[in-house]
Design a protein around this motif. Sequence first.
Motif, mmCIF file in Angstrom:
data_model
loop_
_atom_site.group_PDB
_atom_site.id
_atom_site.type_symbol
_atom_site.label_atom_id
_atom_site.label_comp_id
_atom_site.label_asym_id
_atom_site.label_seq_id
_atom_site.Cartn_x
_atom_site.Cartn_y
_atom_site.Cartn_z
ATOM 1 N N ARG A 113 0.987 -1.180 0.001
ATOM 2 C CA ARG A 113 -0.136 -0.014 0.069
ATOM 3 C C ARG A 113 0.853 1.214 -0.068
ATOM 4 O O ARG A 113 0.608 2.092 -0.671
ATOM 5 C CB ARG A 113 -1.027 -0.053 1.196
ATOM 6 C CG ARG A 113 -1.945 1.065 1.251
ATOM 7 C CD ARG A 113 -2.609 1.154 2.580
ATOM 8 N NE ARG A 113 -1.793 1.073 3.522
ATOM 9 C CZ ARG A 113 -1.406 2.297 4.125
ATOM 10 N NH1 ARG A 113 -1.348 3.261 3.643
ATOM 11 N NH2 ARG A 113 -0.720 2.344 5.334
ATOM 12 N N ARG A 114 1.820 1.453 0.811
ATOM 13 C CA ARG A 114 2.916 2.438 0.895
ATOM 14 C C ARG A 114 3.486 2.643 -0.217
ATOM 15 O O ARG A 114 3.803 3.690 -0.813
ATOM 16 C CB ARG A 114 3.771 2.312 2.124
ATOM 17 C CG ARG A 114 3.124 2.576 3.303
ATOM 18 C CD ARG A 114 4.227 2.391 4.409
ATOM 19 N NE ARG A 114 3.609 2.527 5.950
ATOM 20 C CZ ARG A 114 3.486 3.701 6.385
ATOM 21 N NH1 ARG A 114 3.899 4.737 5.799
ATOM 22 N NH2 ARG A 114 2.702 3.655 7.653
ATOM 23 N N HIS A 115 4.003 1.322 -1.175
ATOM 24 C CA HIS A 115 4.782 1.517 -2.446
ATOM 25 C C HIS A 115 3.941 2.268 -3.294
ATOM 26 O O HIS A 115 4.174 3.165 -3.956
ATOM 27 C CB HIS A 115 5.005 0.094 -2.887
ATOM 28 C CG HIS A 115 6.292 -0.316 -2.663
ATOM 29 N ND1 HIS A 115 7.614 0.246 -3.084
ATOM 30 C CD2 HIS A 115 6.777 -1.359 -1.644
ATOM 31 C CE1 HIS A 115 8.536 -0.505 -2.553
ATOM 32 N NE2 HIS A 115 8.058 -1.510 -1.886
ATOM 33 N N LYS A 116 2.465 1.984 -3.393
ATOM 34 C CA LYS A 116 1.700 2.383 -4.294
ATOM 35 C C LYS A 116 1.362 3.865 -4.043
ATOM 36 O O LYS A 116 1.172 4.666 -4.960
ATOM 37 C CB LYS A 116 0.198 1.823 -4.249
ATOM 38 C CG LYS A 116 -0.684 2.127 -5.378
ATOM 39 C CD LYS A 116 -1.987 1.270 -5.254
ATOM 40 C CE LYS A 116 -2.786 1.817 -6.517
ATOM 41 N NZ LYS A 116 -4.061 0.898 -6.430
ATOM 42 N N ALA A 117 1.044 4.240 -2.764
ATOM 43 C CA ALA A 117 0.972 5.585 -2.346
ATOM 44 C C ALA A 117 2.133 6.398 -2.911
ATOM 45 O O ALA A 117 2.291 7.520 -3.243
ATOM 46 C CB ALA A 117 0.432 5.711 -0.896
ATOM 47 N N CYS A 118 3.516 6.194 -2.510
ATOM 48 C CA CYS A 118 4.361 6.640 -2.864
ATOM 49 C C CYS A 118 4.630 6.960 -4.298
ATOM 50 O O CYS A 118 4.870 8.097 -4.961
ATOM 51 C CB CYS A 118 5.857 6.126 -2.259
ATOM 52 S SG CYS A 118 6.160 6.083 -0.557
ATOM 53 N N TRP A 119 4.515 5.843 -5.162
ATOM 54 C CA TRP A 119 4.300 6.139 -6.582
ATOM 55 C C TRP A 119 3.564 7.136 -7.083
ATOM 56 O O TRP A 119 3.744 7.811 -7.941
ATOM 57 C CB TRP A 119 4.333 4.633 -7.207
ATOM 58 C CG TRP A 119 4.771 4.996 -8.753
ATOM 59 C CD1 TRP A 119 3.922 4.486 -9.755
ATOM 60 C CD2 TRP A 119 6.052 5.129 -9.191
ATOM 61 N NE1 TRP A 119 4.505 4.687 -10.799
ATOM 62 C CE2 TRP A 119 5.823 5.108 -10.460
ATOM 63 C CE3 TRP A 119 7.167 5.386 -8.766
ATOM 64 C CZ2 TRP A 119 6.872 5.437 -11.366
ATOM 65 C CZ3 TRP A 119 8.175 5.864 -9.496
ATOM 66 C CH2 TRP A 119 8.001 5.695 -10.979
ATOM 67 N N ASN A 120 2.418 6.919 -6.578
ATOM 68 C CA ASN A 120 1.207 7.829 -6.930
ATOM 69 C C ASN A 120 1.669 9.307 -6.560
ATOM 70 O O ASN A 120 1.422 10.021 -7.607
ATOM 71 C CB ASN A 120 -0.159 7.601 -6.370
ATOM 72 C CG ASN A 120 -0.562 6.181 -7.071
ATOM 73 O OD1 ASN A 120 -0.266 5.969 -8.261
ATOM 74 N ND2 ASN A 120 -1.611 5.845 -6.279
ATOM 75 N N ILE A 121 2.321 9.495 -5.408
ATOM 76 C CA ILE A 121 2.531 10.996 -5.113
ATOM 77 C C ILE A 121 3.760 11.388 -5.992
ATOM 78 O O ILE A 121 3.892 12.581 -6.669
ATOM 79 C CB ILE A 121 3.233 10.986 -3.776
ATOM 80 C CG1 ILE A 121 1.815 10.749 -2.712
ATOM 81 C CG2 ILE A 121 3.744 12.266 -3.361
ATOM 82 C CD1 ILE A 121 2.217 10.468 -1.100
ATOM 83 N N TYR A 122 4.752 10.300 -6.152
ATOM 84 C CA TYR A 122 5.782 10.768 -7.077
ATOM 85 C C TYR A 122 5.483 11.142 -8.436
ATOM 86 O O TYR A 122 5.929 12.364 -9.042
ATOM 87 C CB TYR A 122 7.013 9.713 -7.256
ATOM 88 C CG TYR A 122 7.717 10.138 -8.155
ATOM 89 C CD1 TYR A 122 8.902 10.927 -7.523
ATOM 90 C CD2 TYR A 122 8.256 9.646 -9.345
ATOM 91 C CE1 TYR A 122 10.142 11.426 -8.309
ATOM 92 C CE2 TYR A 122 9.227 9.954 -10.217
ATOM 93 C CZ TYR A 122 10.159 10.936 -9.593
ATOM 94 O OH TYR A 122 11.201 11.351 -10.508
#
Length: 127
Positions: A113-122
């Motif tokens: 979940r955190r990977h996905k959130a980080c990638w979306n933010i980036y």
Amino acid sequence: LHDPSKGIIILEGQQFQNQFTDSDDPQRRNMTYIDLLTQSHYGGSPRGHAKYTYRFTEILSAGAIPVVIADDWVLPFRPELVDWKECVVFVPERNTLKTVEVLKGIGEEETCRRHKACWNIYERWLD
């Protein structure tokens, strides 16, 4: 904290060069810092000389989850635009030696979940 047998590698500067260029494993010998970062779930982003460090965006751009080890950090963007708690793992400076324990307490589902959130933010704000 450094324990390669448990997948925990903590290196900086010349240590990184020696760790990998002296390796008997040809795949590891040719590994760069970016290679290591792109194969990591988490990347350490300790406090720099200021209340921000370029390591933070470097970690995000590699697809890893930043582990911010700093107090009173200034994160990019206002909180109403980006909820960094969805992506970043925050470790107070006084708890630096507990970082591995904190990361081990994060399950696979939350890591994803955190990977996905980080990638979306980036992709939305920093790319």
